[in-house]
Design a protein around this motif. Structure first.
Motif, PDB file in Angstrom:
ATOM      1  N   SER A 130      -7.679  37.413  31.586  1.00  7.64           N
ATOM      2  CA  SER A 130      -7.985  37.751  30.154  1.00  7.64           C
ATOM      3  C   SER A 130      -8.946  37.015  29.354  1.00  7.64           C
ATOM      4  CB  SER A 130      -6.353  37.367  29.413  1.00  7.64           C
ATOM      5  OG  SER A 130      -6.571  37.641  28.092  1.00  7.64           O
ATOM      6  N   ALA A 153      -4.220  42.838  24.509  1.00  8.38           N
ATOM      7  CA  ALA A 153      -2.929  42.311  24.299  1.00  8.38           C
ATOM      8  C   ALA A 153      -3.064  41.445  23.031  1.00  8.38           C
ATOM      9  CB  ALA A 153      -2.548  41.202  25.441  1.00  8.38           C
ATOM     10  N   HIS A 154      -2.412  42.406  21.973  1.00  2.35           N
ATOM     11  CA  HIS A 154      -2.568  41.676  20.544  1.00  2.35           C
ATOM     12  C   HIS A 154      -1.729  40.376  20.325  1.00  2.35           C
ATOM     13  CE1 HIS A 154      -3.827  46.333  20.410  1.00  2.35           C
ATOM     14  NE2 HIS A 154      -4.532  45.732  19.712  1.00  2.35           N
ATOM     15  N   SER A 155      -2.469  39.601  19.546  1.00  2.00           N
ATOM     16  CA  SER A 155      -1.997  38.820  18.909  1.00  2.00           C
ATOM     17  C   SER A 155      -1.446  37.822  20.132  1.00  2.00           C
ATOM     18  CB  SER A 155      -0.883  38.989  17.934  1.00  2.00           C
ATOM     19  OG  SER A 155      -0.904  37.734  16.910  1.00  2.00           O
ATOM     20  N   SER A 156      -1.989  37.576  21.292  1.00  2.00           N
ATOM     21  CA  SER A 156      -1.140  37.107  22.623  1.00  2.00           C
ATOM     22  C   SER A 156      -1.598  35.639  22.817  1.00  2.00           C
ATOM     23  CB  SER A 156      -1.626  37.756  23.751  1.00  2.00           C
ATOM     24  OG  SER A 156      -3.023  37.690  23.921  1.00  2.00           O
ATOM     25  N   TRP A 163      -3.521  33.199  16.121  1.00  2.00           N
ATOM     26  CA  TRP A 163      -3.264  34.008  17.063  1.00  2.00           C
ATOM     27  C   TRP A 163      -4.311  35.112  17.451  1.00  2.00           C
ATOM     28  CZ3 TRP A 163       0.415  33.039  20.620  1.00  2.00           C
ATOM     29  CH2 TRP A 163       1.615  32.159  20.164  1.00  2.00           C
ATOM     30  N   ASP A 165      -6.437  38.298  19.762  1.00  2.00           N
ATOM     31  CA  ASP A 165      -6.088  39.193  20.578  1.00  2.00           C
ATOM     32  C   ASP A 165      -6.796  38.925  22.273  1.00  2.00           C
ATOM     33  OD1 ASP A 165      -5.020  40.665  18.767  1.00  2.00           O
ATOM     34  OD2 ASP A 165      -6.755  42.064  18.255  1.00  2.00           O
TER      35      ASP A 165
END
Ligand SMILES: CC(C)(COP(=O)(O)OP(=O)(O)OC[C@H]1O[C@@H](n2cnc3c(N)ncnc32)[C@H](O)[C@@H]1OP(=O)(O)O)[C@@H](O)C(=O)NCCC(=O)NCCS
Length: 175
Positions: A130, A153-156, A163, A165
């Protein structure tokens, strides 16, 4: 691939050079690496962290490596979240290279070597990673090693005060 790049399993003695690099690079890494508590980037803090990583290695969930150039520790490459069930053979790879050694191809080479460990030593089938959407150097390193982006992966992950992505990457091992 620069001839001098190597990886090996992390050892407690790596705590001091890792702490020195990470203190020097604190500002440069702020957008890309999570904040850590006081004392984390001291030799003692890193020794504790290495103990935890090696416990994960013994449990079979982590392969914690250091990156070497001419036998000097210049970074880390870690395979985490290892699953070795017959139907889920995968792991997630992360890395950093000290500012003094960047842009010489070390991360690309180290990731290639880690993929070999994942295939030959761990018998994994799938590699994941990621990146921050704006971390173009890290994305180059992944593309150069055959990874493709497959989603967001949003706001992960909480990085540099908010936060963010995560851009998700995959590579089927053996391809
Ligand atoms: C990302 C990181 C590991 C790359 O390490 P490195 O040893 O410098 O990587 P390499 O030299 O193997 O490759 C860097 C690539 O990025 C490219 N690059 C460098 N700066 C760039 C920029 N500003 N924009 C776009 N590409 C850039 C280089 O040209 C090279 O691409 P190439 O192979 O196509 O020539 C290192 O910058 C780092 O540790 N950053 C901070 C922590 C981090 O981001 N970790 C990864 C979290 S996902």
């Amino acid at each position: 691939m620069p001839d001098s790049t190597a990886i090996r399993l992390i050892e407690p003695v790596d705590a001091a050079p890792i702490a020195a690099h990470r203190v020097r690079d604190l500002e440069a890494f702020r957008p890309w690496e999570p904040a850590q508590p006081d004392g984390f980037f001291t030799p003692e803090g890193q020794e504790k962290r290495i103990e935890g990583l090696l416990a994960g290695y013994r449990a079979g969930t982590v392969w914690p490596g250091v990156v070497l150039a001419d036998d000097e520790v210049i970074g880390q490459v870690t395979v985490g979240g290892i699953l070795r069930q017959p139907h889920l053979r995968r792991g997630s790879v992360g890395y950093w290279i000290a500012g003094v050694a960047q842009n010489q191809g070390h991360a690309g080479s180290a990731l290639g070597l880690a993929l070999r460990v994942m295939t030959d030593e761990l018998g994994l089938h799938r590699a994941e990673a990621s990146t921050h959407l704006e971390n173009l150097p890290s994305q180059r390193v992944l593309r150069r090693n055959g990874f493709s982006p497959y989603g967001v992966a949003h706001s992960s992950i909480f990085l540099d005060g908010s936060w963010r992505d995560g851009l998700l990457w995959e590579r089927i091992l053996g391809d």
